[in-house]
Design an enzyme around this catalytic site. Structure first.
Site, PDB file in Angstrom:
ATOM      1  CG  HIS A 144     -13.964 -11.988   3.000  1.00  0.00           C
ATOM      2  ND1 HIS A 144     -14.179 -13.336   3.218  1.00  0.00           N
ATOM      3  CD2 HIS A 144     -12.679 -11.848   3.489  1.00  0.00           C
ATOM      4  CE1 HIS A 144     -13.268 -13.865   3.747  1.00  0.00           C
ATOM      5  NE2 HIS A 144     -12.337 -12.870   3.909  1.00  0.00           N
ATOM      6  CE1 TYR A 155      11.489 -38.261 -12.229  1.00  0.00           C
ATOM      7  CE2 TYR A 155      13.326 -39.135 -13.547  1.00  0.00           C
ATOM      8  CZ  TYR A 155      12.508 -39.326 -12.732  1.00  0.00           C
ATOM      9  OH  TYR A 155      12.636 -40.396 -11.828  1.00  0.00           O
ATOM     10  CB  SER A 202      13.743 -41.175  -8.093  1.00  0.00           C
ATOM     11  OG  SER A 202      12.476 -40.268  -7.807  1.00  0.00           O
ATOM     12  CB  CYS A 249       9.061 -39.271  -7.341  1.00  0.00           C
ATOM     13  SG  CYS A 249       9.994 -40.189  -6.040  1.00  0.00           S
ATOM     14  NE  ARG A 288      -7.350   3.367   4.448  1.00  0.00           N
ATOM     15  CZ  ARG A 288      -8.678   3.135   4.413  1.00  0.00           C
ATOM     16  NH1 ARG A 288      -8.673   1.774   4.142  1.00  0.00           N
ATOM     17  NH2 ARG A 288      -9.425   4.025   3.938  1.00  0.00           N
ATOM     18  CG  MET A 346      -2.756  -7.482   9.416  1.00  0.00           C
ATOM     19  SD  MET A 346      -1.040  -7.298   9.287  1.00  0.00           S
ATOM     20  CE  MET A 346      -1.141  -6.821   7.185  1.00  0.00           C
ATOM     21  N   GLY A 405      -7.867  -7.564   4.238  1.00  0.00           N
ATOM     22  CA  GLY A 405      -8.864  -7.783   5.175  1.00  0.00           C
ATOM     23  C   GLY A 405      -8.394  -8.350   6.619  1.00  0.00           C
ATOM     24  NE  ARG A 439      -5.283  -4.961  -3.734  1.00  0.00           N
ATOM     25  CZ  ARG A 439      -5.554  -5.040  -2.511  1.00  0.00           C
ATOM     26  NH1 ARG A 439      -5.180  -5.010  -1.444  1.00  0.00           N
ATOM     27  NH2 ARG A 439      -7.145  -5.206  -2.414  1.00  0.00           N
ATOM     28  CE  LYS A 446      -3.794  -0.077   2.089  1.00  0.00           C
ATOM     29  NZ  LYS A 446      -4.542  -0.463   3.329  1.00  0.00           N
TER      30      LYS A 446
END
Lengths: 887, 887
Positions: free
Chosen positions: B462, B859, B772, B839, B98, B109, B107, B346, B28
């Site tokens: 909300h 992988y 793996s 995995c 704020r 805090m 919402g 934002r 903010k």
């Protein structure tokens, strides 16, 4: 595995030497070669190497290529040298085939004697010896032994056939059998073998030899041998026994023949005196089996010139051998018709007391140096001389006496079987194993027994040798005892003892006492103190002890410990008047109720610490904050009555009590809500403990005690946990010191017992003032093995060679050791020279000492009775490291 | 922590910039500074930095030194700039205070509005605005909000007092209250506060401000916020919120005032259209709380020239902001008597579909590059577009309609409370959470629900924002629904649904259907395919899937997987017709009986593998041999009847059955007799499995399927275990291939899941053809945390910042990662370029991807629905690594 150049080694010819030689020839093979080269009388023969056996085992019990041909050459050589030949009807070559591994495993593997006899050769033997009865007796013995060892026939089946024959002809003793009886017996034996095996008894000596050798190879993996190796921590990586094939000599050819064993010094006390036993007209097995009570070596000189000559010859040989081995030597010999033959020589097994005495004497005699003496001693044996003795002032009723085979004072309930011994001991009972005579099958029982009592056998019997080897108190050959296995009773004089009745035995004088005789601590001898003093000169690591109470601290101090390495606080929680309050604390539904219960626990903990600090005046005491998960302190759900009563008492409902027990249950408590995790979520518990420690320190300091508390945080994996608890410890310590106006020198450190703690040891060392390795838990997590559950597969893993040793007994250097190295390096990179100790079981393990020494640990910590052994083992480690560095 | 140079930052003046700026100013604070510098209308104010809050929290809630003085300076500056002064009876300075953290926590805090009002200033406000009623209404709102947030008064107590007053004067709505009513209400409020807190309501504006700021600081650690951070995996290492202190502007000063929110693009579909809602004569909270149904942004132009002007101004601002953020922007604004003020901007939260659409559009518009687009997307969100939709052909009864707040098709049983939602979901049920409107207290319930249905609230409520954020299907503002909380019913039209009844909701069109409507798989849109294609261009790691059956394999293949990374064979053992045979095998008293049972299991396993091989034609399938301890397959002791029947069936006694269950019990099964340990002791089990795999391979190969089986040995810690099992696998494979005359290309490797396996990976790689990582178990053992038990302390550890994230979700790079690195290096040092995959759960975790990429893994393997996310995350990782390397 590389191919082998050579399988067989003629005694003394081109034999390997140096430290690796034993791995090739085995202990017996080495000694026979050495004695041959010294010119001592050794029957000609050769050794099949240990690697040959290994190749046989690893290929699935197949003879390696070329062994058969090589064997033929060696047999031909033997035939030539001795002028005898296999299966000859004139003068047959007869052989003994014996096992002999790199590490001595007495009696665990198999032997075949008289090999080479068959229907033809027995006539030859009769002709050559002029003793037909002897020849046929040898043949029937051979069938029996070969049948048992090689063909899988049952020993007791042979016994049955023998007894049937004796009954048929009303014969009393074996010696009363005539040649005709023996011939009939041989026929019956051969019939039995044919029926049992589906093939006639093998007549070809070469077949006998080949199968005999395979049987000895196979005996490496018989259950007895496997179990012996596991118990004695013999690495499963060294596989295979050597096999000696040697011309037979007979101690049973009459009264100018005999067989015996001797030690060059007294294996029980260490005194420099020849200590031996022999039997005339007997084979070696008869001495070891303890069937006839043998004559003493000293008696030999009184038995006429021939025996006196043998005695003098033996004394001279013993001197030669001591000069070579630079140690007390244990030897086996046979006299065949007045001629002495040496069958074996090796450094003899001995008691802890003898070990010390002999080492001191050998130094005095200039045979070995101080370092050699230290290196040669077995740290585990040292604890033997610390074991309590019977109180001289106590009333005791001597009810019998046997031979003082292995020292110490043992008190326990009698049992008559090895299995029972194991079961009772596992249930926490002290047990005395009572047997006619022991056999290798009794090993497991002997390990768990407090003492061993046998009816038959001498000081060289199986029971005596094995008990001395493992430091177990033993009285053997107590002929006054009569065992009835059917109703499980032991009768001594007019007293009858049932299984479970108490007896006390004194291995120092051989006496047997009624009931439980009180024991007292021994005075350490000068020899012990001397050895310890030398060890202390060499060692680089300090020795601490794991002790939770003043009595254990005092004992450990007597044994020379230099601090407490691990004081577990949770043991204190279990005492009767406390456990209720501990449970109240755990069941508390609010911070206030929990704090109140904790405040009632504080005085108990404080007084515990006061006692410990006083006992350790001037030495550091490392105290671990609460470690186990809380559910360990709660009753079992089955204890319904207790729970109901206690719930009422502390003012909660039964349902709440039960639901708390349920909610605290864990699937894997080892990896659960414990250690520092409790301290983070319930800091009030840690605060109480720190307060108790610091208040105790203040109290004893004002008494003049020098108090050096160390506060240790367990089970952490992160520097952040350490930072949090360090703040808590420092804050509470300051509060206490400020309130009392006293300064206490304390430290705050951590247990390193999780892999992650090792990996981030540098971060942890930012806050921790010292480390102590908890190698039990570190081993569990590094291997992923729960100690409680691992018994299902660890023994099999050892037997299969997957685990060379039990990693919970000896540090696994490859894995756990790598993490420890990392932790030491990282920790000290941040906090140079920081104290790093070890308080897991492996801290007291001699086989781990070199590794720990190289790691640069500050101290090892072990249970009080292992302290002297640790002093020695760390000295040995330091010497070895020094020697390595010199190279 | 270093001392802070500076605590406060005036909007836009000397504000930090760059990637670290958010950590100082919060989201903010940043946006207000940015907008101020752009010349956009932002009320003057300043931001107290996040590190200030951190210092406050870490010092035990104390204001850091100098903050008070600095604050005074900034307030003085504000007074000067605005020509107003704190507590003035002419024109008082009023402030909003704020929260605003580095990561958005909408919402969660606290906020205090109208701060600065007191008995004197209220008169000044009345005078200045010429609106006495407004002034006193603002004052009573302030007392209520400040009382609730700062003083710990209860919101519902204020409501009670308000309702009592309304009853006393028979007032209906809040707007019907006169100035006199409000004055009386203020007196009652102040009395209540004085009684509740023991002190009069604070009149000093500076005190109000100081306590207000502390309250916002404190709200960082309120339970809602803590739980939000945990659920959203917001690192606990970044501590503290920024606090913006800003001049008040009022949207509730009449019909030329108002307040609203807007998105520059449609947050649900991604279409480029302004999508906003506003209320006239209202404060911002009224929009978010969903109390009044708001107007659409498009309506603004129709409300007269003033509003049309505001609309035009906003459209222009939105363009500017999109140009700056290069993203869809979410903004909050207030109109005070015709003047627009910007309160926040934002990057807006959006659905998975919108995320894809917006990214593609932004590229097309030239605002961002392909790489930027890929980097900005949330892999977890991608799975949203894969979720099934309702079957268009299915019959469905539309019973109502709400707003389409968050897409997807949800079918489930309805519940009316968040707690019930969690419980039912934990019991494995699919649940729809039905609420009047949701509040932050409902977060946990929303996480576990399949869908959310609310009666009130708009697309910015909300429920809508949070559901979109977490990818949960939601229909909001369904005014047709009537909830009765007392008897737990939902009435829609004339239908009454009880708790537990089924409903289906479509988040795509807002429709509510009776009962369970069948769903179908979605067709992936072009956008999705485009993004995936780009991702595949960048990524360096392959993506495999964890799947145990042909259906899962087929699904994963649709999602783009390139093989099976983990096929667990034990799941196959649990099927109904098999489990009896599995138990028979375990209970077998001999090798023969066990082998016979195994031979009956073989066809089952073989047919499983055949199905999987067919589904994965051409791709490798990594099959893990039996992993869990055998006791997991046995029935519970309580199942007496079953055990009796089954015992009889398989011909063993009940007692034997029970004693086997008992003997297999383990204290720590995680560290027990499992994995390769079973294979070593019972090789016949592994042999059966290998035979089934190889026979299946032979069968499908003859059908023309390209079969690439990989056989994986679990839980090993030693190369010797690997060597043994490799021999077994090779031997059985050869047997099968020789018998069938077919060659199958197979590999044999191992799971690396114990610390020791990492430490000796070089030794293991001598035998293993691939690795793996089983990071679930590796994390358990490295940390010493049982996953089953860790829930007792892991959340607390995260809240305390000891664990930055849950190590079972995101790889712990410091600890576990170090071991993995070691294993990769050691493994490849022996077997260069060997395949190493992962995995464990963490394989599909986007936050772990950069680390795994740098590690050079071959992988990652994850569950089928995580495959597309993994394709994206590994591409992002590759781009990041590339960018780092360029630097």
């Amino acid at each position: 595995m590389a191919t082998l150049d050579k399988y067989c080694y003629y005694f003394g010819e081109g034999n390997p030497s140096g430290p690796g030689a034993k791995l090739v020839l085995g202990g017996k093979g080495i000694s026979l070669g050495v004695m041959t080269n010294m010119g001592l009388p050794v029957p000609p023969g050769f050794t099949i190497s240990c690697p040959t056996c290994q190749a046989y085992i690893l290929s699935g019990n197949k003879w390696p290529k070329g062994l058969e041909e090589e064997l033929d050459t060696y047999i031909a050589r033997l035939e030539k040298d001795l002028g005898k030949s296999f299966g000859s009807t004139e003068d047959p070559l007869l052989l003994s085939v014996r096992s002999g591994a790199a590490v001595s495993m007495p009696g665990m593997m198999d032997t075949v004697l008289n090999l080479g006899l068959n229907d033809a050769a027995v006539a030859g033997l009769a002709k050559k010896t002029g003793n037909e009865r002897f020849a046929f007796d040898a043949y029937r013995r051979f069938i029996q032994m070969y049948g048992d060892v090689v063909l899988g026939c049952e020993h007791h089946d042979f016994e049955k056939i023998l007894n049937a024959l004796k009954a048929k002809y009303s014969i009393k003793g074996d010696t009363d059998m005539t040649v005709e009886h023996l011939k009939e017996l041989i026929i019956s034996y051969k019939e039995y073998v044919a029926k049992k095996t589906g093939a006639p008894f093998p007549q070809d000596p070469k077949t006998q030899l080949a199968t005999g050798i395979s049987a000895v190879f196979d005996s490496w993996n018989n259950p007895r041998a496997i179990s012996y190796r596991r118990i004695n921590k013999i690495s499963a990586e060294v596989i295979g026994t050597g096999v000696t094939v040697m011309a037979m000599c007979f101690g049973n050819m009459g009264e100018t023949s005999g067989t015996g064993v001797a030690f060059t010094r007294n294996a029980s006390t260490g005194i420099k005196e020849i200590y031996g036993e022999f039997l005339t007209n007997a084979q070696g097995e008869d001495v070891v089996a303890g069937i006839r009570t043998p004559l003493q070596f000293s008696q030999m000189t009184t038995m006429g010139p021939m025996w006196a000559g043998i005695s003098a010859q033996l004394v001279k040989i013993m001197e030669t051998l001591e000069g070579y081995y630079k140690d007390m030597v244990d030897l086996e010999f046979t006299i065949e018709e007045g001629k002495l033959w040496m069958l074996q020589a090796r450094a003899g097994k001995r008691t802890g007391a003898a070990m010390i005495q002999i080492a001191l004497d050998l130094i005095k005699e200039g045979l070995i140096t101080k370092e050699e003496a230290l290196l040669r001693m077995d740290p585990a044996k040292l604890s033997e001389v610390l074991f309590p003795m019977f109180d001289k002032k106590a009333a005791k009723t001597v009810i019998g006496k046997g031979l003082n085979a292995s020292p110490g004072a043992a008190v326990g309930q009698i049992v008559f079987h090895s299995d029972a011994c194991c079961e009772w001991a596992a249930a926490g009972k002290k047990v005395i194993l009572v047997r006619e005579e022991t056999t290798p099958e009794d090993i497991e029982g002997m390990v768990t027994a407090a003492g061993v009592l046998t009816v038959r056998g001498g000081l060289s019997s199986h029971a005596a040798v094995v008990a001395r080897g493992m430091g177990r108190t033993a009285v053997v050959g107590a002929g006054c005892c009569h065992i009835n296995m059917d109703n499980k009773t032991l009768t001594i004089g007019d007293r009858v003892y049932q299984e479970g009745d108490y007896l006390s035995i004194d291995g120092g004088n051989g006496e047997i006492y009624d009931g439980q005789v009180p024991t007292v601590d021994v005075e350490f001898g000068e020899g012990f103190n001397q050895i310890m003093a030398w060890a202390d000169e060499y060692r680089t690591m300090k020795i601490r002890t794991n002790a939770d109470n003043p009595a254990d601290c005092a004992a450990a101090r007597r044994f020379g410990c230099e601090g407490v390495g691990l004081c577990r606080t949770e043991h204190m929680f279990f005492e009767k008047e406390r456990i209720g309050v501990v449970r109240e604390m755990i069941l508390a539904e609010s911070f206030e109720v929990r704090s109140e219960a904790l405040s009632r626990l504080l005085p108990f903990q404080q007084s515990d610490f006061e006692g410990i600090f006083r006992a350790m005046d001037g030495l550091p005491v490392n105290i671990r904050l609460l470690d186990p998960p809380l559910h360990e302190f709660l009753p079992h759900l089955e204890e319904v009555d207790y729970i109901k009563t206690h719930a009422k008492q502390i003012g909660i409902t039964y349902e709440k009590y039960v639901s708390t027990i349920r909610s605290l249950h864990e699937s894997n408590p080892m990896l659960g809500f414990r250690g520092v995790r409790l301290g983070v979520l319930y800091p009030e518990i840690s605060e109480m403990q720190v307060r108790a420690i610091m208040q105790a320190a203040v109290v004893v300091q004002t008494e003049g005690v020098v108090c050096l508390p160390e506060i240790m945080i367990p089970v952490l994996f992160s520097d952040k946990e350490m930072a949090r608890l360090k703040e808590l410890v420092t804050r509470i310590a300051k509060e206490v010191m400020d309130a009392e106006g006293v300064v206490v020198k304390f430290k705050c450190g951590t247990m390193i017992e999780l892999p992650r703690a090792c990996l981030v040891a540098d971060q942890i060392a930012e806050h921790a003032e010292y480390f102590s390795f908890g190698t039990n838990d570190l081993t569990q997590t590094t291997f992923g093995i729960s100690r409680d559950d691992g018994s299902k597969f660890i023994p099999a893993y050892q037997e299969n060679g997957i685990l060379p040793t039990d990693p919970f007994a000896t540090i696994d250097q490859d894995g756990v050791g790598q993490l420890m190295k990392l932790a030491v390096e990282k920790g000290r990179s941040v906090r140079p020279g920081m104290s790093v100790g070890i308080c897991g079981e492996q801290g007291g393990d001699p086989d781990s000492a070199v590794f720990l020494c190289k790691l640069g640990l500050s101290y090892v910590s072990c249970s009080p009775f292992r302290v002297p052994g640790a002093r020695l083992a760390t000295a040995q480690a330091a010497i070895k490291v020094m020697q390595e560095e010199k190279k």
